[in-house]
Design a protein around this motif. Structure first.
Motif, PDB file in Angstrom:
ATOM      1  N   ILE A 353      15.462  -8.534 -16.913  1.00  0.00           N
ATOM      2  CA  ILE A 353      14.007  -8.690 -16.946  1.00  0.00           C
ATOM      3  C   ILE A 353      13.427  -8.536 -15.542  1.00  0.00           C
ATOM      4  N   ALA A 354      14.107  -9.117 -14.562  1.00  0.00           N
ATOM      5  CA  ALA A 354      13.600  -9.093 -13.185  1.00  0.00           C
ATOM      6  C   ALA A 354      13.563  -7.682 -12.615  1.00  0.00           C
ATOM      7  N   ILE A 355      14.476  -6.808 -13.035  1.00  0.00           N
ATOM      8  CA  ILE A 355      14.449  -5.426 -12.552  1.00  0.00           C
ATOM      9  C   ILE A 355      13.134  -4.762 -12.940  1.00  0.00           C
ATOM     10  N   GLY A 356      12.724  -4.952 -14.216  1.00  0.00           N
ATOM     11  CA  GLY A 356      11.450  -4.397 -14.662  1.00  0.00           C
ATOM     12  C   GLY A 356      10.269  -5.022 -13.946  1.00  0.00           C
ATOM     13  N   VAL A 357      10.311  -6.350 -13.767  1.00  0.00           N
ATOM     14  CA  VAL A 357       9.231  -7.043 -13.072  1.00  0.00           C
ATOM     15  C   VAL A 357       9.137  -6.563 -11.629  1.00  0.00           C
ATOM     16  N   GLY A 358      10.289  -6.415 -10.969  1.00  0.00           N
ATOM     17  CA  GLY A 358      10.308  -5.955  -9.584  1.00  0.00           C
ATOM     18  C   GLY A 358       9.726  -4.567  -9.433  1.00  0.00           C
ATOM     19  N   ALA A 359      10.063  -3.665 -10.373  1.00  0.00           N
ATOM     20  CA  ALA A 359       9.509  -2.315 -10.318  1.00  0.00           C
ATOM     21  C   ALA A 359       7.990  -2.351 -10.454  1.00  0.00           C
ATOM     22  N   GLY A 360       7.485  -3.210 -11.341  1.00  0.00           N
ATOM     23  CA  GLY A 360       6.042  -3.333 -11.513  1.00  0.00           C
ATOM     24  C   GLY A 360       5.364  -3.917 -10.283  1.00  0.00           C
ATOM     25  N   LEU A 361       5.999  -4.916  -9.667  1.00  0.00           N
ATOM     26  CA  LEU A 361       5.419  -5.538  -8.471  1.00  0.00           C
ATOM     27  C   LEU A 361       5.357  -4.553  -7.313  1.00  0.00           C
ATOM     28  N   VAL A 362       6.420  -3.755  -7.143  1.00  0.00           N
ATOM     29  CA  VAL A 362       6.426  -2.785  -6.051  1.00  0.00           C
ATOM     30  C   VAL A 362       5.355  -1.717  -6.272  1.00  0.00           C
ATOM     31  N   ALA A 363       5.108  -1.376  -7.543  1.00  0.00           N
ATOM     32  CA  ALA A 363       4.067  -0.387  -7.828  1.00  0.00           C
ATOM     33  C   ALA A 363       2.674  -0.942  -7.565  1.00  0.00           C
ATOM     34  N   ALA A 364       2.498  -2.257  -7.774  1.00  0.00           N
ATOM     35  CA  ALA A 364       1.161  -2.854  -7.657  1.00  0.00           C
ATOM     36  C   ALA A 364       0.881  -3.451  -6.288  1.00  0.00           C
ATOM     37  N   LEU A 365       1.937  -3.832  -5.565  1.00  0.00           N
ATOM     38  CA  LEU A 365       1.754  -4.539  -4.295  1.00  0.00           C
ATOM     39  C   LEU A 365       2.488  -3.820  -3.169  1.00  0.00           C
ATOM     40  N   ASP A 366       2.134  -4.159  -1.938  1.00  0.00           N
ATOM     41  CA  ASP A 366       2.890  -3.694  -0.798  1.00  0.00           C
ATOM     42  C   ASP A 366       4.308  -4.260  -0.866  1.00  0.00           C
ATOM     43  N   PHE A 367       5.308  -3.433  -0.574  1.00  0.00           N
ATOM     44  CA  PHE A 367       6.691  -3.894  -0.735  1.00  0.00           C
ATOM     45  C   PHE A 367       6.993  -5.090   0.160  1.00  0.00           C
ATOM     46  N   ARG A 368       6.244  -5.235   1.263  1.00  0.00           N
ATOM     47  CA  ARG A 368       6.472  -6.384   2.139  1.00  0.00           C
ATOM     48  C   ARG A 368       6.083  -7.688   1.446  1.00  0.00           C
ATOM     49  N   THR A 369       5.065  -7.624   0.612  1.00  0.00           N
ATOM     50  CA  THR A 369       4.662  -8.811  -0.157  1.00  0.00           C
ATOM     51  C   THR A 369       5.765  -9.217  -1.128  1.00  0.00           C
ATOM     52  N   VAL A 370       6.379  -8.220  -1.767  1.00  0.00           N
ATOM     53  CA  VAL A 370       7.476  -8.507  -2.697  1.00  0.00           C
ATOM     54  C   VAL A 370       8.671  -9.070  -1.936  1.00  0.00           C
ATOM     55  N   LEU A 371       8.929  -8.539  -0.740  1.00  0.00           N
ATOM     56  CA  LEU A 371      10.017  -9.065   0.078  1.00  0.00           C
ATOM     57  C   LEU A 371       9.796 -10.533   0.416  1.00  0.00           C
ATOM     58  N   VAL A 372       8.573 -10.878   0.778  1.00  0.00           N
ATOM     59  CA  VAL A 372       8.265 -12.282   1.080  1.00  0.00           C
ATOM     60  C   VAL A 372       8.510 -13.146  -0.154  1.00  0.00           C
ATOM     61  N   ALA A 373       8.118 -12.645  -1.335  1.00  0.00           N
ATOM     62  CA  ALA A 373       8.361 -13.397  -2.576  1.00  0.00           C
ATOM     63  C   ALA A 373       9.857 -13.583  -2.804  1.00  0.00           C
ATOM     64  N   MET A 374      10.661 -12.570  -2.482  1.00  0.00           N
ATOM     65  CA  MET A 374      12.114 -12.685  -2.616  1.00  0.00           C
ATOM     66  C   MET A 374      12.658 -13.769  -1.695  1.00  0.00           C
ATOM     67  N   VAL A 375      12.186 -13.761  -0.454  1.00  0.00           N
ATOM     68  CA  VAL A 375      12.648 -14.766   0.509  1.00  0.00           C
ATOM     69  C   VAL A 375      12.301 -16.165   0.028  1.00  0.00           C
ATOM     70  N   VAL A 376      11.072 -16.347  -0.433  1.00  0.00           N
ATOM     71  CA  VAL A 376      10.627 -17.664  -0.911  1.00  0.00           C
ATOM     72  C   VAL A 376      11.461 -18.100  -2.112  1.00  0.00           C
ATOM     73  N   GLY A 377      11.700 -17.172  -3.050  1.00  0.00           N
ATOM     74  CA  GLY A 377      12.478 -17.511  -4.235  1.00  0.00           C
ATOM     75  C   GLY A 377      13.896 -17.933  -3.896  1.00  0.00           C
ATOM     76  N   ALA A 378      14.536 -17.206  -2.967  1.00  0.00           N
ATOM     77  CA  ALA A 378      15.909 -17.546  -2.579  1.00  0.00           C
ATOM     78  C   ALA A 378      15.962 -18.899  -1.887  1.00  0.00           C
ATOM     79  N   LEU A 379      15.021 -19.167  -0.985  1.00  0.00           N
ATOM     80  CA  LEU A 379      15.030 -20.442  -0.274  1.00  0.00           C
ATOM     81  C   LEU A 379      14.697 -21.605  -1.211  1.00  0.00           C
TER      82      LEU A 379
END
Length: 443
Positions: A353-379
């Motif tokens: 599910i996350a692969i599809g969500v990630g593809a949608g987020l990258v299409a809608a947002l700057d990839f740096r924003t998605v990276l920050v979300a990844m960092v926050v989620g991991a921490l």
């Protein structure tokens, strides 16, 4: 040499598992290339992955099979059947035979739904002392990471050199060798006895065990969250390559290789740290390392991104070693197959599910924003484990427990009899967790 490697049964086990993973991974990449060459369609190649992935939804049933028959004959039989199932690939000579490629991928997925829990359950049968679990999981994860690093090169290289039929022949040979390695195992296994419960209750026993084991469920939740944000990485890398590094899409192969090197190091590191830190801190460290490595991906430099991918790539495998060790230590042998299946499904379904969500987020947002979300989620997944109970890896934990112990009460001891005559632990909705390795199949 580590004492485990001095044991012939453990050496035969890791030989069989490594050969099995090698054949699986090499053929899988070759099947996708083969479909692409025959049709010229990337969608046709992607359908190979779909055909392989869908049968993995049957993991709980595969786990039940692994707990209801002797594991060694099961592993031998499934590898032999797979070798036979690969044989029709020798007939493929045009687009009209594309269905053989898809059928082989489906059969591989079905076999994976059985082999994954059966291999982990076999390991649980071989190991008798809880102190060995961390080292054993570290060895198997390291070999898996090394194999999956080499296998794509083997599969694609051999296909480019000699064609798909040569890959099929090599895979048949590897599967036969894996079957022989498992056949040579000499581990006493008692005959499993039916529990008398409804089959649906039996299938869900692994999920009940996970839910009812106080120190195991938080590890699964944290690892699942980290695995989900990890799934954002590939669509992020495409955008990073284009907008951050200004390279061609083919550069993805370089970055994925760098990440795979980190994964190999993380598997080794996890095997070393599990005995020093315990499962909870190892999983915490793995999530935190992934988050820290992901921060470096914000820097538009190939060298800094490469360092970040090595660090991030090490995080998830180290965490998986922690989760897998806890699952081995806290799961009785007769429940190990269904526990492994439950862990793998719990990890891979959210990832899909996350692969599809990630593809949608990258299409809608700057990839740096998605990276920050990844960092926050991991921490956050690391912080989630603060104060949670840890799994015991020594052998002095008290054995026992009633057969109908209510879910959520205590951790179950590892040292229970291997036969089904033994009481099944915590018949609650989370019953089996063993060695999750990845969204793929073998552990």
């Amino acid at each position: 040499m580590h004492p485990l490697l001095a044991r012939p049964e453990f050496r035969l086990y890791i030989a069989g598992q490594t050969l099995s993973v090698l054949g699986d991974s090499a053929l899988f990449i070759a099947l996708g290339i083969w479909a692409k060459v025959l049709t010229g369609s990337s969608s046709a190649a992607g359908l190979v992955m779909f055909c392989y992935a869908v049968p993995m939804l049957l993991l709980p049933l595969g786990g039940l099979v692994a707990d209801r028959v002797r594991r060694r004959p099961l592993l031998v039989t499934v590898n032999l059947v797979l070798a036979l199932a690969v044989s029709p690939l020798l007939l493929v000579d045009g687009r009209g035979h594309l269905w053989i490629i898809y059928g082989t991928a489906v059969l591989y997925g079905l076999a994976g739904a059985v082999l994954t829990p059966a291999q982990s359950a076999m390991l649980r049968t071989i190991l008798t002392e809880r102190q060995d679990f961390g080292a054993a999981v570290g060895f198997t994860q390291t070999l898996r990471a090394g194999t999956t690093l080499v296998a794509p090169l083997l599969g694609s290289g051999l296909y480019g050199w000699l064609g798909g039929r040569a890959v099929a022949l090599v895979d048949i040979g590897i599967l036969l060798a894996a079957a022989l390695a498992f056949l040579a195992l000499r581990v006493p296994e008692s005959k499993p006895e039916p529990s008398g419960r409804h089959w649906r209750s039996e299938v869900l026993a692994g999920f009940r065990h996970l839910r009812g084991t106080a120190s195991l469920l938080p590890l699964l939740i944290a690892t699942t969250l980290t695995a989900a944000v990890l799934s954002f990485l590939q669509p992020v890398l495409f955008a990073l390559i284009q907008h951050g590094l200004h390279r061609s899409p083919e550069f993805l192969g370089v970055l994925e290789t760098v990440e795979a090197v980190g994964a190999l190091g993380g598997s080794v590191l996890g095997g070393v740290l599990i005995g020093k830190l315990g499962p909870r801190k190892t999983v915490m460290l793995g999530s935190a390392v992934f988050g820290i490595g992901s921060i470096l991906l914000l820097v538009p430099s190939v060298w800094v991104v490469s360092v970040g991918l090595v660090i991030a790539g090490a995080g998830m495998p180290a965490g998986v070693v922690g989760l897998a060790t806890a699952a081995q230590a806290l799961t009785p042998p007769q429940l190990m197959g269904r526990t492994q299946a439950a862990v793998n499904l719990s990890l891979t379904a959210p990832q899909a599910i996350a692969i599809g969500v990630g593809a949608g987020l990258v299409a809608a947002l700057d990839f740096r924003t998605v990276l920050v979300a990844m960092v926050v989620g991991a921490l956050l997944s690391a912080f989630f484990l603060l104060g949670k109970p840890d799994a015991r890896l020594d052998d002095d934990e008290e054995e026992g427990g009633d057969e109908e112990e209510p879910a959520g009460s205590t951790d179950r001891p590892a040292a229970e009899p291997a036969g089904e005559a033994a009481a099944e632990p915590v018949p609650g909705p989370a019953a089996e967790a063993a060695e999750p390795a990845e969204p793929a199949r073998r552990s």
